[in-house]
Write an enzyme that holds these catalytic residues in place. Structure first.
Site, mmCIF file in Angstrom:
data_model
loop_
_atom_site.group_PDB
_atom_site.id
_atom_site.type_symbol
_atom_site.label_atom_id
_atom_site.label_comp_id
_atom_site.label_asym_id
_atom_site.label_seq_id
_atom_site.Cartn_x
_atom_site.Cartn_y
_atom_site.Cartn_z
ATOM 1 N N ASN A 139 0.785 -1.170 -0.099
ATOM 2 C CA ASN A 139 0.175 -0.073 -0.055
ATOM 3 C C ASN A 139 0.775 1.191 -0.106
ATOM 4 O OD1 ASN A 139 -2.531 -1.398 0.105
ATOM 5 N ND2 ASN A 139 -2.663 -1.465 2.230
ATOM 6 N N ASP A 187 -3.834 -6.135 2.372
ATOM 7 C CA ASP A 187 -4.863 -7.251 2.682
ATOM 8 C C ASP A 187 -4.554 -8.508 2.289
ATOM 9 O OD1 ASP A 187 -6.617 -5.042 3.682
ATOM 10 O OD2 ASP A 187 -7.271 -4.393 1.746
ATOM 11 N N ASP A 236 -6.232 -10.184 9.972
ATOM 12 C CA ASP A 236 -6.551 -9.010 10.381
ATOM 13 C C ASP A 236 -5.967 -8.584 11.571
ATOM 14 O OD1 ASP A 236 -8.001 -6.495 11.179
ATOM 15 O OD2 ASP A 236 -9.625 -7.016 9.621
ATOM 16 N N ILE A 237 -5.130 -7.532 11.785
ATOM 17 C CA ILE A 237 -4.228 -7.277 12.923
ATOM 18 C C ILE A 237 -5.267 -6.538 14.044
ATOM 19 C CG2 ILE A 237 -2.388 -6.173 14.094
ATOM 20 C CD1 ILE A 237 -0.928 -6.578 11.430
ATOM 21 N N PHE A 295 -7.027 2.694 11.950
ATOM 22 C CA PHE A 295 -7.099 4.067 11.049
ATOM 23 C C PHE A 295 -7.853 3.428 9.720
ATOM 24 C CE2 PHE A 295 -4.432 6.208 13.467
ATOM 25 C CZ PHE A 295 -4.144 7.316 13.185
ATOM 26 N N LYS A 314 -16.383 -0.032 9.438
ATOM 27 C CA LYS A 314 -15.305 -0.606 9.681
ATOM 28 C C LYS A 314 -15.123 -0.893 11.336
ATOM 29 C CE LYS A 314 -10.257 -0.355 9.018
ATOM 30 N NZ LYS A 314 -9.230 0.030 8.396
ATOM 31 N N LYS A 341 -14.770 -4.515 13.010
ATOM 32 C CA LYS A 341 -13.499 -4.589 13.572
ATOM 33 C C LYS A 341 -13.499 -4.914 15.305
ATOM 34 C CE LYS A 341 -11.177 -4.283 9.801
ATOM 35 N NZ LYS A 341 -10.618 -5.392 8.950
#
Length: 398
Positions: free
Chosen positions: A208, A276, A305-306, A324, A338, A342
């Protein structure tokens, strides 16, 4: 910044001990009083006379010096300091600390002190990576011991990798941070930053766009408020801040492992732009064009997914988890969804459309989304965003 502060400096036995002489000078330049303690092995690398001359203080060497016990006992010596610094901290010395051993003056002082302890590890790369050393490091971190370094680099033994003692100025910055009486003093905060690189072959990768500037600024701001910051960074464009514990990674899997190793923590802020996906069928050799226009088929697999993993921990979850969200459209709606998906406490959302110039730029415009709603901040320098967010984190934790 260190005027009137008293530092007890324990010098371990390693080649890096020569840096401790410069460390004494740097600390005294900033007004600190430094009392050196040399282990027996340290005296093979630096002399007590050198340490004493630079510190302008008596050097302590032996636990069984009865004169010293009459003038200043080892218990008092361990507690009159504002901070105990161990530089270099050898594998042996950290092993003693982790297991409560006290067979010489240095280890006895470390067991008897009631003050914060900052260690600067220094050892061969294989020794640092050995499971026994990593177990001891994890135990020490769990006990609240502060770390600065080790750095990557060439070593006296000829090998390269993590194990070099942090440079004196970096240790000074860590000392200043440890002695800062800010609202986050005593709080441990994890900050992730930068991109991750997921290899396709030895020369290509998926990533990214991220400079790491915002995460770096945030780590610096949190440290300035007194926090013990663990800064986990991918291959960013900007240098990591001084005075914090830096863990460098390349891939999302490595970042996940570093985050898990850094727990427990009071807060975790996930500013990294983690890829991702990773390439499940990556090549160990450079992929060549065949001249016929055939395009290699890359099989992508989702990375762990941390943010969700830490947010949804049932035991040992940080009191505050901040994610973020870099979006290009419907920023608030996507970021709000999100946060719920999450399970984190806050999402810091921003619009990274090319026309904003935010991705890789010096400014940011964010909206902080929580269960209480969305709070939109004006566009400002990333350092200003970091300072404002650090203050908000401090308010939430105190």
């Amino acid at each position: 910044m260190l005027a009137g502060k008293y530092i007890l400096l324990i010098i371990g036995g390693g080649v890096a001990a020569f840096k401790s002489l410069d460390l004494i000078r740097r600390l005294r330049e900033r007004g600190a009083t430094v009392t050196p303690v040399l282990t027996g092995a340290a005296q093979q690398f630096v002399t007590p006379l050198s340490a004493s001359a630079l510190a302008a203080q008596k050097v302590y060497l032996d636990l069984f010096d009865l004169t010293d016990e009459a003038e200043m006992g080892h218990i008092e010596l361990s507690r009159v300091a504002d901070l105990v610094v161990v530089a270099p901290a050898t594998a042996d010395l950290m092993g003693k600390m982790a297991n409560g051993l006290a067979d010489d003056l240095a280890s006895t002082l470390l067991l008897a002190t009631d003050k914060r302890v900052l260690v600067a590890p220094a050892m061969n790369v294989r020794m640092w990576q050995h499971p026994a050393t990593q177990r001891n490091v994890a135990a020490l971190r769990g006990d609240g011991i502060l770390f600065v370094g080790p750095d990557d680099g060439h070593m006296a033994c000829g090998e390269f990798g993590p194990g070099r003692m942090a440079e004196p100025l970096a240790i000074v910055a860590a000392v200043e941070s440890a002695l800062t009486d800010g609202p986050l003093k005593g709080r441990r905060i994890i900050v992730t930053s930068g991109p991750t690189h997921e290899p396709i072959d030895p020369v290509r990768y998926i990533a990214n766009r991220s400079s790491g500037a915002q995460g770096t600024a945030l780590a610096r701001a949190l440290s300035a408020l007194g926090a013990d910051v663990v800064f986990i960074t991918g291959p960013a464009d900007v240098a990591p801040p001084e005075g914090v514990q830096v863990e460098k990674v390349q891939t999302a899997a490595q970042m996940m492992a570093a985050v898990q190793a850094a727990l427990p923590a009071d807060a975790a802020v996930f500013a990294a732009a983690v890829a991702d996906w990773h390439v499940a069928n990556g090549s160990g050799s450079k992929i060549k064009k065949d001249g016929r226009g055939a395009i290699p088929a890359l099989r992508l697999t989702e990375n762990a997914d941390i943010l969700a993993t830490v947010s949804q921990m049932t035991q040992g979850r940080p009191a505050l988890v901040v994610g973020f969200a870099a979006e290009t459209d419907d920023v608030i709606a996507h970021a709000t969804a999100k946060r719920v998906r999450k399970g984190c406490d806050w999402i810091v959302a921003n619009d990274v459309s090319p026309e904003t110039g935010i991705m890789g730029g010096t400014e940011n415009a964010v909206t902080v989304i929580s269960a209480d709603g969305a709070e939109t901040w004006p566009r400002m320098a990333k350092d200003q965003v970091a300072n404002r967010l650090a203050a908000k984190i401090a308010q939430a934790l105190t």
